[in-house]
Every structure is written in C-alpha cells, then in structure tokens.
Motif scaffolding. Sequence first.
Motif, PDB file in Angstrom:
ATOM      1  N   ALA A  16      13.177  17.282  -7.214  1.00  0.00           N
ATOM      2  CA  ALA A  16      12.121  16.389  -7.689  1.00  0.00           C
ATOM      3  C   ALA A  16      10.848  17.201  -7.877  1.00  0.00           C
ATOM      4  O   ALA A  16       9.952  17.179  -7.027  1.00  0.00           O
ATOM      5  CB  ALA A  16      11.910  15.234  -6.716  1.00  0.00           C
ATOM      6  N   PRO A  17      10.750  17.943  -8.988  1.00  0.00           N
ATOM      7  CA  PRO A  17       9.577  18.806  -9.193  1.00  0.00           C
ATOM      8  C   PRO A  17       8.275  18.035  -9.397  1.00  0.00           C
ATOM      9  O   PRO A  17       7.195  18.571  -9.198  1.00  0.00           O
ATOM     10  CB  PRO A  17       9.945  19.601 -10.441  1.00  0.00           C
ATOM     11  CG  PRO A  17      10.933  18.736 -11.167  1.00  0.00           C
ATOM     12  CD  PRO A  17      11.710  18.028 -10.096  1.00  0.00           C
ATOM     13  N   VAL A  18       8.381  16.783  -9.809  1.00  0.00           N
ATOM     14  CA  VAL A  18       7.182  15.953  -9.996  1.00  0.00           C
ATOM     15  C   VAL A  18       7.392  14.650  -9.258  1.00  0.00           C
ATOM     16  O   VAL A  18       8.515  14.233  -8.981  1.00  0.00           O
ATOM     17  CB  VAL A  18       6.916  15.685 -11.496  1.00  0.00           C
ATOM     18  CG1 VAL A  18       6.574  16.958 -12.234  1.00  0.00           C
ATOM     19  CG2 VAL A  18       8.110  14.999 -12.150  1.00  0.00           C
ATOM     20  N   SER A  19       6.290  13.984  -8.945  1.00  0.00           N
ATOM     21  CA  SER A  19       6.377  12.694  -8.269  1.00  0.00           C
ATOM     22  C   SER A  19       6.206  11.574  -9.287  1.00  0.00           C
ATOM     23  O   SER A  19       5.627  11.770 -10.354  1.00  0.00           O
ATOM     24  CB  SER A  19       5.305  12.587  -7.185  1.00  0.00           C
ATOM     25  OG  SER A  19       4.012  12.676  -7.769  1.00  0.00           O
ATOM     26  N   ALA A  20       6.726  10.419  -8.949  1.00  0.00           N
ATOM     27  CA  ALA A  20       6.592   9.233  -9.808  1.00  0.00           C
ATOM     28  C   ALA A  20       6.545   8.006  -8.915  1.00  0.00           C
ATOM     29  O   ALA A  20       7.430   7.811  -8.078  1.00  0.00           O
ATOM     30  CB  ALA A  20       7.761   9.147 -10.784  1.00  0.00           C
ATOM     31  N   THR A  21       5.522   7.213  -9.100  1.00  0.00           N
ATOM     32  CA  THR A  21       5.348   6.009  -8.292  1.00  0.00           C
ATOM     33  C   THR A  21       5.600   4.786  -9.167  1.00  0.00           C
ATOM     34  O   THR A  21       4.947   4.602 -10.195  1.00  0.00           O
ATOM     35  CB  THR A  21       3.935   5.946  -7.705  1.00  0.00           C
ATOM     36  OG1 THR A  21       3.723   7.111  -6.883  1.00  0.00           O
ATOM     37  CG2 THR A  21       3.759   4.695  -6.859  1.00  0.00           C
ATOM     38  N   LEU A  22       6.579   3.972  -8.752  1.00  0.00           N
ATOM     39  CA  LEU A  22       6.928   2.759  -9.491  1.00  0.00           C
ATOM     40  C   LEU A  22       7.069   1.597  -8.513  1.00  0.00           C
ATOM     41  O   LEU A  22       7.412   1.803  -7.343  1.00  0.00           O
ATOM     42  CB  LEU A  22       8.246   2.934 -10.247  1.00  0.00           C
ATOM     43  CG  LEU A  22       8.266   3.875 -11.454  1.00  0.00           C
ATOM     44  CD1 LEU A  22       9.667   3.900 -12.050  1.00  0.00           C
ATOM     45  CD2 LEU A  22       7.267   3.424 -12.490  1.00  0.00           C
ATOM     46  N   PRO A  23       6.829   0.360  -8.978  1.00  0.00           N
ATOM     47  CA  PRO A  23       7.094  -0.803  -8.117  1.00  0.00           C
ATOM     48  C   PRO A  23       8.592  -1.058  -8.037  1.00  0.00           C
ATOM     49  O   PRO A  23       9.246  -1.305  -9.049  1.00  0.00           O
ATOM     50  CB  PRO A  23       6.360  -1.938  -8.848  1.00  0.00           C
ATOM     51  CG  PRO A  23       6.283  -1.506 -10.272  1.00  0.00           C
ATOM     52  CD  PRO A  23       6.195  -0.018 -10.256  1.00  0.00           C
ATOM     53  N   VAL A  24       9.140  -0.984  -6.827  1.00  0.00           N
ATOM     54  CA  VAL A  24      10.569  -1.215  -6.633  1.00  0.00           C
ATOM     55  C   VAL A  24      10.775  -2.056  -5.374  1.00  0.00           C
ATOM     56  O   VAL A  24       9.886  -2.176  -4.520  1.00  0.00           O
ATOM     57  CB  VAL A  24      11.357   0.115  -6.489  1.00  0.00           C
ATOM     58  CG1 VAL A  24      11.223   0.957  -7.747  1.00  0.00           C
ATOM     59  CG2 VAL A  24      10.893   0.891  -5.271  1.00  0.00           C
ATOM     60  N   HIS A  25      11.966  -2.637  -5.298  1.00  0.00           N
ATOM     61  CA  HIS A  25      12.373  -3.329  -4.070  1.00  0.00           C
ATOM     62  C   HIS A  25      12.881  -2.247  -3.123  1.00  0.00           C
ATOM     63  O   HIS A  25      13.973  -1.713  -3.304  1.00  0.00           O
ATOM     64  CB  HIS A  25      13.473  -4.346  -4.394  1.00  0.00           C
ATOM     65  CG  HIS A  25      13.764  -5.290  -3.276  1.00  0.00           C
ATOM     66  ND1 HIS A  25      14.310  -4.887  -2.083  1.00  0.00           N
ATOM     67  CD2 HIS A  25      13.569  -6.638  -3.162  1.00  0.00           C
ATOM     68  CE1 HIS A  25      14.474  -5.936  -1.285  1.00  0.00           C
ATOM     69  NE2 HIS A  25      14.015  -7.016  -1.933  1.00  0.00           N
ATOM     70  N   HIS A  26      12.069  -1.926  -2.124  1.00  0.00           N
ATOM     71  CA  HIS A  26      12.341  -0.744  -1.305  1.00  0.00           C
ATOM     72  C   HIS A  26      13.709  -0.819  -0.645  1.00  0.00           C
ATOM     73  O   HIS A  26      14.479   0.160  -0.651  1.00  0.00           O
ATOM     74  CB  HIS A  26      11.242  -0.586  -0.248  1.00  0.00           C
ATOM     75  CG  HIS A  26      11.308   0.702   0.500  1.00  0.00           C
ATOM     76  ND1 HIS A  26      12.028   0.850   1.661  1.00  0.00           N
ATOM     77  CD2 HIS A  26      10.765   1.927   0.240  1.00  0.00           C
ATOM     78  CE1 HIS A  26      11.915   2.083   2.093  1.00  0.00           C
ATOM     79  NE2 HIS A  26      11.152   2.762   1.253  1.00  0.00           N
ATOM     80  N   GLU A  27      14.064  -1.962  -0.078  1.00  0.00           N
ATOM     81  CA  GLU A  27      15.325  -2.073   0.652  1.00  0.00           C
ATOM     82  C   GLU A  27      16.517  -1.959  -0.293  1.00  0.00           C
ATOM     83  O   GLU A  27      17.463  -1.195  -0.040  1.00  0.00           O
ATOM     84  CB  GLU A  27      15.374  -3.409   1.390  1.00  0.00           C
ATOM     85  CG  GLU A  27      16.666  -3.600   2.194  1.00  0.00           C
ATOM     86  CD  GLU A  27      16.709  -4.953   2.886  1.00  0.00           C
ATOM     87  OE1 GLU A  27      17.738  -5.254   3.519  1.00  0.00           O
ATOM     88  OE2 GLU A  27      15.723  -5.712   2.778  1.00  0.00           O
TER      89      GLU A  27
END
Length: 449
Positions: free
Chosen positions: A334-345
């Motif tokens: 994972a060379p870059v990060s990405a933040t998305l809204p997800v259902h964590h569980e």
Amino acid sequence: MNARSTTLRIAALVFVLQLAAAIVLLLGVGAIVRQQSAADAAATSAVLRDDLLASYARGGQRALVDTVALRSSREITPNTVMLLVGGDGRILAGNLAGWPADLAEDARSAEVRQLRRGHPQPEAMRVRVSRLAGGERLLTGVIVEQDRRLLHELEAATLVALALAALFAVLAAALTARMIAARLGRTVATLRAVRGGDFLRRVEQHRSGDAFDELAGEVNTTLDRVEALLGELTLATDALAHDLKSPLTRLRSALERAALEVREPAAQEAVDRAVAEGERLLAMVETALRITRAEAGIGRDAFTATDLADELAQIAEIYGPLAEDCDRAIVVDAPVSATLPVHHELFGQALGNLVDNALKYGAGTITLALAVHPRAVTVSVADEGTGIPAERQSEALRRFGRLDEARSAGGSGLGLSLVAAVARLHGGTIRLGDARPGLRVEIDLPTLA
C-alpha cells in the motif's frame, strides 16, 4: 454513443427529415419562380406575336413593318423585342441589332442573349420565331434579364439557406438526442441508485402523459413492488436466522455439556465433531444473514471514514500468526493511503474471508494491495496458488457455490458471496483475476458519489 444507438438513430432521422424538408421547400420555391417566369414570358411573347400577325394579315409586309417600327420606337409594350427579316435575311424592322447567331434556323422558341438597339450590353431574352407566307421571319420575345438575375440571387440565397438548414438540422438533432438522453438518464440514474442500495429512490414524473412519463410510472411501480418484496424477504430472513440461531445455540450448549460428561474416547470424539458441525452451521446462518442485510443496503448508516492502508495492515497483523503456522507470509503493498467511508466490521470481515480463502486454498505469499485511481480505489488479495479458471469464476461467486477442490476443506460457499455483497453495499464491484500464478480478488470502490 455507437452506431447502433437508438438515440443516435433518432437524432439522425430528425437531421435527415429537417434537411430534406428544407431542400424540398427551397428547391420547390426556385422551381415555381422559374416556371412562373417562363410562363409569363411565353404569354407576353404569344400576345405580341398574335398582334403583329394580325397586322400582317390585314396589310401584308408593309403593314407589319410599320407596326413593328411603331412598337419598337414608342415601346408600347416595354421589355419586348421584335425583329422582322426578309426572305433574303435583310432586316426590315425591329429593335434588335441583328438576328441572334445562336438561334437555330428551325428553332421555334429559345432563350438567347442579344443586343438591343440603344442598350450597351446583350441581354437575356426568351423569343419565338414565326415564318410568314412571304418568306419573312418574325422574331418576338420578352427581356428576361432581370428575372435571370433574380433567379441567380435566389440560387445563391438557396445555398446559404441550405447551409443554415443543415446547421439547424444538426442543432435540432442534437437537442432531440439530449432531451431523450436527459429523460432516460433520470431513469437510468434511479435504477443505478436502487442497485446501489437506495431503495427509496424513484424516477421524477412530469405528468405529461408521454411515453417517457409512462416508462417512469412503470419503473416506479416496479420499484415499489421490489421494495415491498425485499422488505418482506428481509423480515423473513431475519426471523428465520433468529429462529435458527436460538435452537442452534441451545444445541451447542447441550453438546458442550455432554462433552463434559462423556468419558469414552469414541463418544468424546463424536461429540466434538457434533460441536464443530454446530459451530459451522451457526456461522453459516450468521454469514447468510449478513449477506442478506448487505444486499438489502442495511448498514450504510454505520459507514465511517477509514484509512484502507491501515485496515490492510490490521488484517495482515491478525492473520500473520496463522500464515506463519502454515509456513507462509502475508505482505502489504500500500504505497499510498486512501480514506473512504466504509462499514468497518463488514469490510474487515470481507477482507478476512479473502485471506482465509487464500490460506485454505492458495499457496505461497499472500499480498494485500491498495491502488488508487482517479475515480476508484482497488483493494486486492492475491496468493501464489493454482487460482480459479476463468470459466469457473462466476460459479465461485455464486452463493453456496463451491468448487470441487474446496468441498474437502469444509467451506460453506458463502465467503466470496459475502465479499461481493459487501462490495455492492459500498457501491463497488468484485473481480477475480489471475495473479500469475495464483488468484487475485479485487474490490473496486468508487471515490466519487
């Protein structure tokens, strides 16, 4: 938009009909003007000829010469031409400088260019030739120079009008295609939203009563029915799952108590197998319930912003010891990060299922990867095993679908189904690919709503 597009065909039809109508109108007007000009010229020439022939009938050549000279000098009939020549070709009377050179000897009528006396330039004229009893030839006609100029201007205006008509036809076709695409686009957008889990979305209706409005009404009615059936299915599935979980939980408790009281090794082994099967059955019911809820779009209110690179690192940390026990490794790319809204569980369970499948059915190093694209993020899990043939990948994604080599491992056939359901819950898709060697499972998540 390809050549087989109905919208493109309708737009092309509008263009062709608009252009054809303009061509017919403009060319028709030109033809009418030309025909009317020729008819008026022929009528005037015929009246003039009849008058002159009447003079010839009353007084012979002398009377005709006087009449032609009188009409020519006083211009009793404006824009007319007359010429009387004898049998030897000598000009006897008239307002033309000579007999038209391009007029055939046997011609009855024609359009020629000839110089009139008192005029500096030759003019276009429509003439008729009459042969008299004494061998004379009488030429009568009408000047049509002004009409020809008008027709030339009309032709130039017609070309400009055709160009404008083609432009307007293109504009009309484009507007028609855009209107059709806009009306249908709202329906398509609604269906996509419903497919993504927004079951309350409906197509806006304009109450116009046209085919588009009728289509919107039918789609909305169908979606109402689907929503009702889905609600009933969800309730039934929840009720069934809860009804099954209670006796299964009691069965597991009873088996655990029996395991404490059994003393014989064979009986102990049988009870342990029964407990394991009960646990497996309970897990299957729980997974099926999660899939149904995810397919119904339940859980979107629990979405939280999650760094997917951190999520992959946590999954690798959790399953790392299991991989080491199998003399295998889990790495994160994972060379870059990405933040998305997800259902964590649910998202974590989906990734866990993929890693678990790779441990059971794959081989070699397991790679958890994250790739960021302009409009999507791809999370993938790959191993170095034998993979799944392309022709059997759809079977692997089907609920309770298990490949033959997976049956001996005790799989339920719900792992990839849950991953696909979780991907759809997040508006994404799942793809199976070749890791060369091994299987790569990719989850594509959109970054734009």
